[in-house]
Enzyme design. Structure first.
Site, PDB file in Angstrom:
ATOM      1  N   GLU A  30      12.513   5.038   0.918  1.00  0.00           N
ATOM      2  CA  GLU A  30      12.308   4.204   1.555  1.00  0.00           C
ATOM      3  C   GLU A  30      12.438   3.064   0.859  1.00  0.00           C
ATOM      4  O   GLU A  30      12.794   2.850   0.485  1.00  0.00           O
ATOM      5  CB  GLU A  30      10.514   4.417   0.909  1.00  0.00           C
ATOM      6  CG  GLU A  30      10.230   4.150  -0.118  1.00  0.00           C
ATOM      7  CD  GLU A  30       8.949   3.451  -0.006  1.00  0.00           C
ATOM      8  OE1 GLU A  30       8.318   2.752   0.067  1.00  0.00           O
ATOM      9  OE2 GLU A  30       7.744   4.009  -1.376  1.00  0.00           O
ATOM     10  N   VAL A 111       5.807   5.805   2.664  1.00  0.00           N
ATOM     11  CA  VAL A 111       5.591   6.401   2.302  1.00  0.00           C
ATOM     12  C   VAL A 111       5.593   6.585   3.612  1.00  0.00           C
ATOM     13  O   VAL A 111       5.622   7.995   3.535  1.00  0.00           O
ATOM     14  CB  VAL A 111       4.938   7.296   0.766  1.00  0.00           C
ATOM     15  CG1 VAL A 111       4.751   8.623   1.422  1.00  0.00           C
ATOM     16  CG2 VAL A 111       4.723   6.530  -0.512  1.00  0.00           C
ATOM     17  N   ASP A 143     -10.711   1.523   1.729  1.00  0.00           N
ATOM     18  CA  ASP A 143      -9.118   1.532   1.753  1.00  0.00           C
ATOM     19  C   ASP A 143      -8.803   2.821   0.831  1.00  0.00           C
ATOM     20  O   ASP A 143      -8.917   2.829   0.152  1.00  0.00           O
ATOM     21  CB  ASP A 143      -8.871   0.021   1.284  1.00  0.00           C
ATOM     22  CG  ASP A 143      -7.257  -0.190   1.124  1.00  0.00           C
ATOM     23  OD1 ASP A 143      -6.298   0.173   1.809  1.00  0.00           O
ATOM     24  OD2 ASP A 143      -7.397  -1.420   0.256  1.00  0.00           O
ATOM     25  N   ALA A 146      -3.248   4.988   4.187  1.00  0.00           N
ATOM     26  CA  ALA A 146      -2.726   5.960   5.241  1.00  0.00           C
ATOM     27  C   ALA A 146      -1.746   7.119   5.222  1.00  0.00           C
ATOM     28  O   ALA A 146      -1.498   8.060   5.634  1.00  0.00           O
ATOM     29  CB  ALA A 146      -1.617   5.005   6.523  1.00  0.00           C
ATOM     30  N   ASP A 147      -0.260   6.833   3.964  1.00  0.00           N
ATOM     31  CA  ASP A 147      -0.189   7.917   2.495  1.00  0.00           C
ATOM     32  C   ASP A 147      -0.674   9.276   3.076  1.00  0.00           C
ATOM     33  O   ASP A 147      -0.120   9.718   3.109  1.00  0.00           O
ATOM     34  CB  ASP A 147       0.960   7.345   1.889  1.00  0.00           C
ATOM     35  CG  ASP A 147       1.524   6.692   1.871  1.00  0.00           C
ATOM     36  OD1 ASP A 147       1.885   6.383   2.616  1.00  0.00           O
ATOM     37  OD2 ASP A 147       1.766   5.931   0.463  1.00  0.00           O
ATOM     38  N   LYS A 164      -0.690   5.121  -9.199  1.00  0.00           N
ATOM     39  CA  LYS A 164      -0.592   4.037 -10.045  1.00  0.00           C
ATOM     40  C   LYS A 164      -1.887   4.371  -9.774  1.00  0.00           C
ATOM     41  O   LYS A 164      -3.158   4.036  -9.404  1.00  0.00           O
ATOM     42  CB  LYS A 164       0.160   2.493  -9.468  1.00  0.00           C
ATOM     43  CG  LYS A 164       0.975   2.203  -9.558  1.00  0.00           C
ATOM     44  CD  LYS A 164       1.037   1.075  -9.489  1.00  0.00           C
ATOM     45  CE  LYS A 164       3.457   0.703  -9.535  1.00  0.00           C
ATOM     46  NZ  LYS A 164       3.894   1.301  -8.029  1.00  0.00           N
TER      47      LYS A 164
HETATM   48  N1  PSU Z   1       2.538   3.308  -4.562  1.00  0.00           N
HETATM   49  C1  PSU Z   1       3.452   2.140  -5.436  1.00  0.00           C
HETATM   50  N2  PSU Z   1       4.950   1.514  -4.876  1.00  0.00           N
HETATM   51  C2  PSU Z   1       4.872   1.221  -3.684  1.00  0.00           C
HETATM   52  C3  PSU Z   1       3.675   1.810  -3.337  1.00  0.00           C
HETATM   53  C4  PSU Z   1       3.369   2.006  -3.490  1.00  0.00           C
HETATM   54  O1  PSU Z   1       3.529   2.238  -6.958  1.00  0.00           O
HETATM   55  O2  PSU Z   1       5.924   0.212  -3.664  1.00  0.00           O
HETATM   56  C5  PSU Z   1       4.141   0.676  -1.408  1.00  0.00           C
HETATM   57  C6  PSU Z   1       4.945   2.288  -0.618  1.00  0.00           C
HETATM   58  O3  PSU Z   1       5.547   2.368   0.216  1.00  0.00           O
HETATM   59  C7  PSU Z   1       3.694   3.237   0.162  1.00  0.00           C
HETATM   60  C8  PSU Z   1       2.529   1.991   0.469  1.00  0.00           C
HETATM   61  O4  PSU Z   1       3.728   3.561   0.690  1.00  0.00           O
HETATM   62  O5  PSU Z   1       2.792   0.815  -0.914  1.00  0.00           O
HETATM   63  C9  PSU Z   1       1.268   2.061   0.696  1.00  0.00           C
HETATM   64  O6  PSU Z   1      -0.062   1.196   1.015  1.00  0.00           O
HETATM   65  P1  PSU Z   1      -1.090   0.873   0.979  1.00  0.00           P
HETATM   66  O7  PSU Z   1      -1.517   0.993  -0.080  1.00  0.00           O
HETATM   67  O8  PSU Z   1      -1.362  -0.450   1.945  1.00  0.00           O
HETATM   68  O9  PSU Z   1      -0.962   2.462   2.429  1.00  0.00           O
HETATM   69 MN    MN Z   2      -4.289  -0.102   2.416  1.00  0.00          MN
END
Ligand code: PSU
Ligand code: MN
Length: 325
Positions: A30, A111, A143, A146-147, A164
């Site tokens: 990614e 992701v 929240d 979308a992954d 995390k």
């Molecule tokens: N979690 C991590 N490192 C990252 C991300 C998430 O430990 O770099 C990044 C990845 O690209 C993941 C995105 O797909 O954040 C998720 O963002 P959101 O929570 O806005 O969907």
């Molecule tokens: Mn989000």
């Protein structure tokens, strides 16, 4: 028809095209982690080192990003540099993909975004750092990354070091179970927690061997069960952080995010950058060690899948049952 149309948006790098033609397995990587997950110049250096690790196994890395209205599968040096240096790189999840492509902007795929592009390009294995998930307090904020929906529907295996602890890991695993996404663990029984090895939650199935992982994944897809698989592998012992320290910093970053009214797609990058700053950059070293380790696990899986070890195979002896619920 639709697949052909979608395919017309893809641009393969020379290296990826050559590997494809030679039948070498590909590993998707990614770009949000490059543009939004790490500072310059460590981001570019790490991206190159990760690519080299994948290549050393005999697989070919394909870092994915949007540039000039095209989905790039594999990046040349100057393209990687653009993603790592520019301040104006969009974070691209499923929702953002058409907007950034249509406008011809520069986009780093999350992701979810990378899974979509990898599937279009016929790539089965994707290596990242940590997946997105259900955020703490999602009962109020809704929240949820979308992954998780992408994992429910797009057939790509995602190799990660768990999620995390800025997330609610228990709820993340519940969500994945509801949507039928298997969570495999390699090297230990429990799901990993990115900076630390143990999230305190069992993964669904422990499969240490790449051939067994490949057999599981191939069996799922052969059955027509579309959707992703999560393969969690813990941070190498020597690079792991203390959980008391990371818990305290996570709490602080979450409090700051709430106080500053951070919402939507800005939440995750804010939390990640605050944790990097609060550890004085020490978490960055852990982050880099994680991605490199994941790359090796992912490359072995891609090779195992390419040997089609499990076509029609019904041997499930090596699949050990994890969570009993
Ligand atoms: N979690 C991590 N490192 C990252 C991300 C998430 O430990 O770099 C990044 C990845 O690209 C993941 C995105 O797909 O954040 C998720 O963002 P959101 O929570 O806005 O969907
Ligand atoms: Mn989000």
């Amino acid at each position: 028809m639709v697949a052909d149309l979608a395919h017309s948006w893809l641009t393969f790098s020379a290296a990826v095209a050559a590997a494809k033609a030679a039948g070498r397995p590909l590993v998707a990587l990614e770009s949000s982690i490059i543009a939004h997950g790490m500072p310059y110049p460590e981001n570019i250096r790490t991206a190159r080192e990760v690519e080299a690790l994948v290549r050393a196994t005999g697989a070919e890395p394909a870092t994915i990003a949007l540039i000039g209205g095209r989905i790039h599968i594999g990046l040349a040096d100057d393209e990687l540099e653009l993603l790592g240096r520019s301040e104006h790189v969009h974070k691209v999840s499923r929702r953002d993909l058409p907007a950034v492509l249509a406008a011809g902007g520069v986009g780093a795929t999350t992701v979810a975004g990378t899974m979509i592009c990898a599937a279009l390009a016929g790539i089965e294995v994707f290596v990242t750092g940590g997946i997105g998930g259900v955020h703490r307090g999602a009962q109020e904020t809704f929240d949820i990354s979308a992954d998780l929906q992408e994992l429910a529907k797009t057939s790509v295996a995602v190799v990660c070091a768990g999620a995390k602890s800025v997330l609610d890991i228990g709820l993340t695993l519940e969500y994945l179970e509801t949507y039928g996404v298997p969570v495999l663990s390699c090297g230990q029984d429990n799901f990993a927690a990115f900076y630390t090895r143990d999230s305190g939650f069992r993964a669904d199935f422990r499969l240490d061997d790449a051939a067994d992982q490949a057999r599981f994944i191939r069996t799922k897809w052969n059955l027509g069960l579309e959707g992703g698989v999560v393969l969690s592998t813990p941070v190498p012992e020597a690079s792991a952080m203390q959980s008391a320290e990371i818990d305290a910093l996570t709490q602080q970053a979450l409090t700051e995010a709430r106080a500053q009214g951070i919402t939507g797609k800005a939440v995750t990058p804010f939390l990640l950058s605050r944790i990097t700053a609060l550890t004085g950059g020490r978490s960055l070293a852990t982050n880099i060690a994680i991605v490199k380790h994941n790359a090796e696990v992912g490359a072995r899986l891609a090779l195992a899948l390419a040997h089609r070890l499990c076509t029609g195979c019904r041997d499930e002896r090596s699949i050990s049952q994890g969570r009993s619920d």
